[in-house]
Design a protein around this motif. Structure first.
Motif, PDB file in Angstrom:
ATOM      1  N   THR A   1       4.021 -25.487  13.814  1.00 11.04           N
ATOM      2  CA  THR A   1       2.932 -25.425  12.834  1.00 11.04           C
ATOM      3  C   THR A   1       3.461 -25.191  11.431  1.00 11.04           C
ATOM      4  O   THR A   1       3.057 -25.864  10.474  1.00 11.04           O
ATOM      5  CB  THR A   1       1.952 -24.303  13.208  1.00 11.04           C
TER       6      THR A   1
ATOM      7  N   THR B   1     -10.286 -35.326   9.416  1.00 11.78           N
ATOM      8  CA  THR B   1     -11.022 -34.068   9.598  1.00 11.78           C
ATOM      9  C   THR B   1     -10.185 -33.062  10.371  1.00 11.78           C
ATOM     10  O   THR B   1     -10.190 -31.858  10.052  1.00 11.78           O
ATOM     11  CB  THR B   1     -12.340 -34.323  10.339  1.00 11.78           C
ATOM     12  N   TYR B   2      -9.485 -33.530  11.405  1.00  9.89           N
ATOM     13  CA  TYR B   2      -8.637 -32.627  12.180  1.00  9.89           C
ATOM     14  C   TYR B   2      -7.547 -32.029  11.296  1.00  9.89           C
ATOM     15  O   TYR B   2      -7.238 -30.837  11.375  1.00  9.89           O
ATOM     16  CB  TYR B   2      -7.984 -33.379  13.344  1.00  9.89           C
TER      17      TYR B   2
ATOM     18  N   ASN C   1      -7.645 -31.697   7.983  1.00 10.51           N
ATOM     19  CA  ASN C   1      -8.251 -30.795   7.006  1.00 10.51           C
ATOM     20  C   ASN C   1      -8.521 -29.428   7.618  1.00 10.51           C
ATOM     21  O   ASN C   1      -8.246 -28.388   7.004  1.00 10.51           O
ATOM     22  CB  ASN C   1      -9.562 -31.390   6.473  1.00 10.51           C
ATOM     23  N   ASN C   2      -9.070 -29.425   8.828  1.00 11.99           N
ATOM     24  CA  ASN C   2      -9.380 -28.156   9.501  1.00 11.99           C
ATOM     25  C   ASN C   2      -8.109 -27.379   9.820  1.00 11.99           C
ATOM     26  O   ASN C   2      -8.064 -26.156   9.655  1.00 11.99           O
ATOM     27  CB  ASN C   2     -10.176 -28.411  10.775  1.00 11.99           C
ATOM     28  N   PHE C   3      -7.079 -28.086  10.290  1.00 18.31           N
ATOM     29  CA  PHE C   3      -5.796 -27.463  10.604  1.00 18.31           C
ATOM     30  C   PHE C   3      -5.180 -26.853   9.353  1.00 18.31           C
ATOM     31  O   PHE C   3      -4.737 -25.691   9.352  1.00 18.31           O
ATOM     32  CB  PHE C   3      -4.869 -28.531  11.201  1.00 18.31           C
TER      33      PHE C   3
ATOM     34  N   LYS D   1      -6.583 -25.976   6.479  1.00 23.24           N
ATOM     35  CA  LYS D   1      -7.351 -24.859   5.931  1.00 23.24           C
ATOM     36  C   LYS D   1      -7.207 -23.611   6.783  1.00 23.24           C
ATOM     37  O   LYS D   1      -7.131 -22.488   6.262  1.00 23.24           O
ATOM     38  CB  LYS D   1      -8.823 -25.248   5.809  1.00 23.24           C
ATOM     39  N   ARG D   2      -7.144 -23.783   8.100  1.00 22.30           N
ATOM     40  CA  ARG D   2      -6.996 -22.629   9.002  1.00 22.30           C
ATOM     41  C   ARG D   2      -5.676 -21.917   8.751  1.00 22.30           C
ATOM     42  O   ARG D   2      -5.610 -20.688   8.806  1.00 22.30           O
ATOM     43  CB  ARG D   2      -7.075 -23.102  10.458  1.00 22.30           C
TER      44      ARG D   2
ATOM     45  N   THR E   1      -6.800 -22.895   2.312  1.00 21.80           N
ATOM     46  CA  THR E   1      -7.338 -23.846   1.348  1.00 21.80           C
ATOM     47  C   THR E   1      -7.336 -25.234   1.972  1.00 21.80           C
ATOM     48  O   THR E   1      -6.754 -25.436   3.043  1.00 21.80           O
ATOM     49  CB  THR E   1      -6.521 -23.848   0.044  1.00 21.80           C
ATOM     50  N   ASN E   2      -7.983 -26.191   1.338  1.00 25.49           N
ATOM     51  CA  ASN E   2      -7.997 -27.538   1.915  1.00 25.49           C
ATOM     52  C   ASN E   2      -6.985 -28.425   1.209  1.00 25.49           C
ATOM     53  O   ASN E   2      -6.558 -28.136   0.074  1.00 25.49           O
ATOM     54  CB  ASN E   2      -9.406 -28.148   1.866  1.00 25.49           C
TER      55      ASN E   2
END
Length: 292
Positions: A239, A270-271, A273-275, A277-278, A282-283
């Motif tokens: 990660t 979308t996946y 972006n979510n990853f 930001k998590r 931030t995005n």
């Protein structure tokens, strides 16, 4: 060990990537450690001398003549122990060899897979025969023959088939600290996936399971070793490296978010972006705006 006489490294690499193949003679070299890190090229070496080869979680002591098969997906290093070390090296991409529509991946070959037998002891008679093959490849490489690529593939396959008839070296030792060696192999393999140079060649190894499969070991074994040595799970290392690469692509390329997401192995933006930001808070788009 890998000195190319009177040829800059950059020139050699450019030619290699263009053709997907190169063969050359190894010159005499002093004691040194060479770590090969080309990501795309398989290697066959015919060498005479004393050395130690670290390959995956094993170390091979070699003396005399050996035939070595290197897989770009498996980190290895080569320590020459004698002042005289001679022989030949052939480098080629899987795409070059498989242009003739061979179906089996080289990674499944017993000569190239991580649990296989990459080092073969060679007799004097076998050395003379293999020397001839390498010498012929070097000569043909300089020629203008129209079907030179096909001829080189034939030579490579002939060497592979000769090797499959031989007995593998049994002169190896399991690394004393197996967890340390496995972790080292994993971390180097992780780093070899980067940088991402083209959105058309997305990240291939994305999960701990992917790395375990590539290293031919159970994912639990890999996770235990990495956690024991580094204190962090395998997934955390993956990660963190993906996030580092994502930031570099956002800040230093003009790729759009969808291209970056695909290049990093995400099926949908979308996946990604979510990853992102998590992990970062931030995005991706916000980070790109800040960079500008």
């Amino acid at each position: 060990m890998e000195n190319i006489k009177q040829r800059p490294v950059s020139e050699f690499n450019n030619e290699l990537k263009l053709k997907g193949f190169n063969v050359f003679q190894i010159e005499q070299d002093g004691a040194a450690t060479r770590v090969y890190s080309r990501k795309d090229f398989y290697k066959i070496c015919l060498t005479t001398g004393k050395s130690k080869i670290h390959y995956s979680d094993r170390s091979f002591e070699t003396e005399g003549t050996v035939l070595f098969f290197g897989n770009p997906h498996i980190p290895y290093s080569w320590e020459t122990l004698s002042t005289s070390y001679v022989g030949y090296t052939c480098l080629f991409s899987e795409a070059f060899l498989n242009a003739a529509e061979r179906t089996e991946s080289l990674q499944h070959s017993p000569l190239f897979r991580i649990g296989g037998t990459p080092i073969l002891n060679i007799s004097e008679q076998q050395r003379e025969f293999l020397n001839t093959l390498f010498q012929r490849m070097i000569e043909e490489q300089k020629a203008d023959y129209s079907f030179k690529d096909d001829l080189m593939r034939n030579y490579i396959n002939l060497i592979i088939h000769e090797a499959l008839k031989l007995q593998p070296s049994e002169n190896y030792n399991q690394q004393k600290n197996a967890a340390g060696r496995i972790t080292s192999v994993f971390l180097e393999l992780l780093e070899r996936q980067f940088p991402i140079e083209s959105a058309e060649r997305p990240l291939q190894l994305k999960t701990a399971q992917d790395y375990a499969a590539s290293l031919n070991m159970h994912v639990n074994y890999l996770n235990r070793a990495v956690k024991q040595v580094t204190g962090k799970p395998t997934t955390t290392h993956i990660t963190e490296r993906i996030i580092t690469e994502a930031k570099a692509l956002l800040q230093h390329t003009d790729w759009n978010i969808s291209e970056i997401a695909y290049a990093l192995g995400f099926e949908y933006p979308t996946y990604f972006n979510n990853f992102f930001k998590r992990i970062t808070g931030t995005n991706p788009r916000a980070l790109r705006i800040e960079a500008v």
